[in-house]
Design an enzyme around this catalytic site. Structure first.
Site, PDB file in Angstrom:
ATOM      1  N   ASP A   1       2.065   2.011   3.511  1.00 23.32           N
ATOM      2  CA  ASP A   1       2.977   1.207   4.323  1.00 23.32           C
ATOM      3  C   ASP A   1       4.397   1.291   3.785  1.00 23.32           C
ATOM      4  O   ASP A   1       5.342   1.165   4.549  1.00 23.32           O
ATOM      5  CB  ASP A   1       2.518  -0.250   4.554  1.00 23.32           C
ATOM      6  CG  ASP A   1       1.895  -0.919   3.362  1.00 23.32           C
ATOM      7  OD1 ASP A   1       0.706  -1.228   3.437  1.00 23.32           O
ATOM      8  OD2 ASP A   1       2.602  -1.130   2.368  1.00 23.32           O
TER       9      ASP A   1
ATOM     10  N   HIS B   1       0.887  -1.171   0.000  1.00 23.15           N
ATOM     11  CA  HIS B   1       0.000   0.000   0.000  1.00 23.15           C
ATOM     12  C   HIS B   1       0.919   1.213   0.000  1.00 23.15           C
ATOM     13  O   HIS B   1       1.991   1.184   0.618  1.00 23.15           O
ATOM     14  CB  HIS B   1      -0.829   0.119   1.281  1.00 23.15           C
ATOM     15  CG  HIS B   1      -1.790  -0.991   1.550  1.00 23.15           C
ATOM     16  ND1 HIS B   1      -1.423  -2.147   2.181  1.00 23.15           N
ATOM     17  CD2 HIS B   1      -3.124  -1.090   1.310  1.00 23.15           C
ATOM     18  CE1 HIS B   1      -2.487  -2.923   2.310  1.00 23.15           C
ATOM     19  NE2 HIS B   1      -3.537  -2.310   1.797  1.00 23.15           N
TER      20      HIS B   1
HETATM   21  C1  XUL Z   1      -7.665  -6.300   4.320  1.00 22.27           C
HETATM   22  C2  XUL Z   1      -6.868  -6.751   3.171  1.00 22.27           C
HETATM   23  C3  XUL Z   1      -6.019  -5.723   2.524  1.00 22.27           C
HETATM   24  C4  XUL Z   1      -5.945  -5.854   1.038  1.00 22.27           C
HETATM   25  C5  XUL Z   1      -5.200  -4.740   0.360  1.00 22.27           C
HETATM   26  O1  XUL Z   1      -8.415  -7.277   4.911  1.00 22.27           O
HETATM   27  O2  XUL Z   1      -6.896  -7.911   2.822  1.00 22.27           O
HETATM   28  O3  XUL Z   1      -4.757  -5.780   3.088  1.00 22.27           O
HETATM   29  O4  XUL Z   1      -5.369  -7.058   0.657  1.00 22.27           O
HETATM   30  O5  XUL Z   1      -5.670  -3.503   0.695  1.00 22.27           O
END
Ligand code: XUL
Ligand code: CO
Length: 436
Positions: free
Chosen positions: A104, A101
């Site tokens: 992060d 992300h």
């Molecule tokens: C949350 C989840 C996230 C997604 C990406 O449950 O799985 O980490 O994979 O945003």
């Protein structure tokens, strides 16, 4: 400088009798299975957020991990150390892909401009590290759920100002994914849902969310980003009712808003469990629609009932998952991304290695078993015989659209009661056990 000094060499395959905890017992990256290496079948990926940013905190307790790459008090410096540790980990584990992300991999600044500046610095560093290591980006995504501004959603926020902020953030995340040669881009609708209809215009929220996704599709075309867009269904957590509840709901949403051609699904095992489905069901619903794009490989705990994001260890799940994946001809541009974290009591850096090695071995065993099931035609032969009556006579007419309620009435008048046949579930389960 090494962040993982206890791991002195690349993790290697040593076979099932090895007692070395830092060796693969089943995952042999160069072993060929049905004409393709295990490496190419499984396309393993590391989730940046859990593996390098996770601290072991839960809703009742503070972080329990003390990773050396988190020691600096300066956020940008910490992000640089984290990135360096991540690439050391990818190389030592011999994994080809990772996912992140935006928030992060790089820290939020005090203004939008400062946040973008941080992101640019880190993305440039990631680009260099990808080049020198050969590690690739499976997918990038934007975190549109942690910051307080997104408390009431991003694309579904009742305030257009927040919608615009999220859209600007997604533009930057797609740009970064494009620059890094990402093979996919994921939308997980973190807070795209609602808590109560007393304050929610559901139709409005779904329509504005579709606008959000159309804007992303337009931008993707404009910059020539060739990666696959993926939506990751999840039924609850954080909101009570999520718009992308499960695969079927998400496919129907995409179809209704004319988005189906532009998206595939990223199916997560634990999200399937939370939706009251099996992992295999969610994979099969997606694959049947030609929309299984990628997988977040983890597992939940049905006794706890929340998103525990544990590492996959259940061989039934990995075998049945690989069966669906092999039957659709592989993962394509997708992969098996370990969206999973060690338990908060597994406090050592080395536990990150043990956790991933176990998950990789579990999927390698699933791959081997599933391929053998396919080679032996175990279930496919039974299934085609089960539906054989649709190959000729009235069955053929039904499938061709040449049957009607009146024809059925005339035909039944002549042919009467059908002969009943066993579905043989227990026998098939016994046979499955012979392959696990
Ligand atoms: C949350 C989840 C996230 C997604 C990406 O449950 O799985 O980490 O994979 O945003
Ligand atoms: Co996920």
């Amino acid at each position: 400088m090494s962040y993982f000094p206890e791991v002195t060499a690349k993790i290697k395959y040593e076979g099932k009798d090895s007692k070395n905890p830092l060796a693969f017992k089943y995952y042999n990256p160069e072993q060929t299975v049905a004409g393709k290496t295990m490496r190419d079948h499984l396309r393993f990926s590391i989730a940046y957020w859990h593996t390098f940013m996770g601290g072991g905190q839960d809703i009742f307790g503070l972080p329990t991990f003390a990773h050396s790459w988190h020691h600096s008090s300066d956020p940008l410096d910490r992000a640089k150390h984290t990135l360096a540790a991540a690439f050391e980990f990818f190389e030592k584990l011999d994994v080809d892909y990772y996912c992140f992300h935006d928030r992060d991999i790089s820290p939020e600044g005090s203004t939008f401009a400062e946040t973008q500046k941080n992101f640019e610095i880190i993305i440039n560093m990631a680009k260099d590290l990808q080049q020198s290591s050969g590690v690739k980006l499976l997918w990038g995504t934007a975190n549109l759920f942690s910051h307080p501004r997104y408390a009431q959603g991003a694309g579904t926020n009742p305030n257009a100002h927040v919608f615009a902020y999220a859209a600007a953030q997604v533009k930057a995340a797609i740009d970064a994914t494009h620059v890094l040669g990402g093979e996919n881009y994921v939308f997980w609708g973190g807070r795209e849902g609602y808590e109560t209809l007393l304050n929610t215009d559901m139709k409005h929220e779904q329509t504005q969310f579709a606008r959000f996704l159309h804007m992303a599709v337009d931008y993707k075309k404009k910059i020539g980003f060739e990666g696959q867009f993926l939506i990751e269904p999840k039924p609850k957590e954080p909101t009570t009712h999520q718009y992308d509840t499960d695969a079927a709901t998400t496919l129907s949403f995409l179809r209704e808003y004319d988005l189906l051609d532009h998206f595939k699904l990223n199916i997560e095992a634990n999200h399937a469990t939370l939706a009251g489905h099996t992992f295999q069901h969610e994979l099969a619903v997606s694959a049947t629609a030609g929309k299984l794009g990628s997988v977040d490989a983890n597992r939940g705990d049905t006794l706890l009932g929340w998103d525990t994001d544990q590492f996959p260890t259940n061989l039934y799940d990995t075998t049945l998952a690989m069966l669906v994946i092999l039957e659709q001809g592989g993962l394509g541009s997708g992969g098996l991304n370990f969206d999973a974290k060690p338990r908060r009591t597994s406090i050592d850096d080395i536990d990150l290695f043990y956790a991933h090695i176990g998950g990789m071995d579990a999927f390698a065993r699933g791959l081997l078993a599933a391929q053998k099931i396919i080679d032996d035609g175990v279930f496919s032969r039974f299934i085609s015989e089960r539906y054989a009556s649709y190959q000729s006579g009235i069955g053929k007419d039904i499938m061709a659209g040449n049957f009607s309620l009146e024809k059925a009435t005339a035909w039944i008048a002549e042919n009467g009661e059908p002969t009943r046949k066993s579905a043989r579930q227990e026998l098939l389960e016994n046979i499955l056990n012979q392959y696990i």
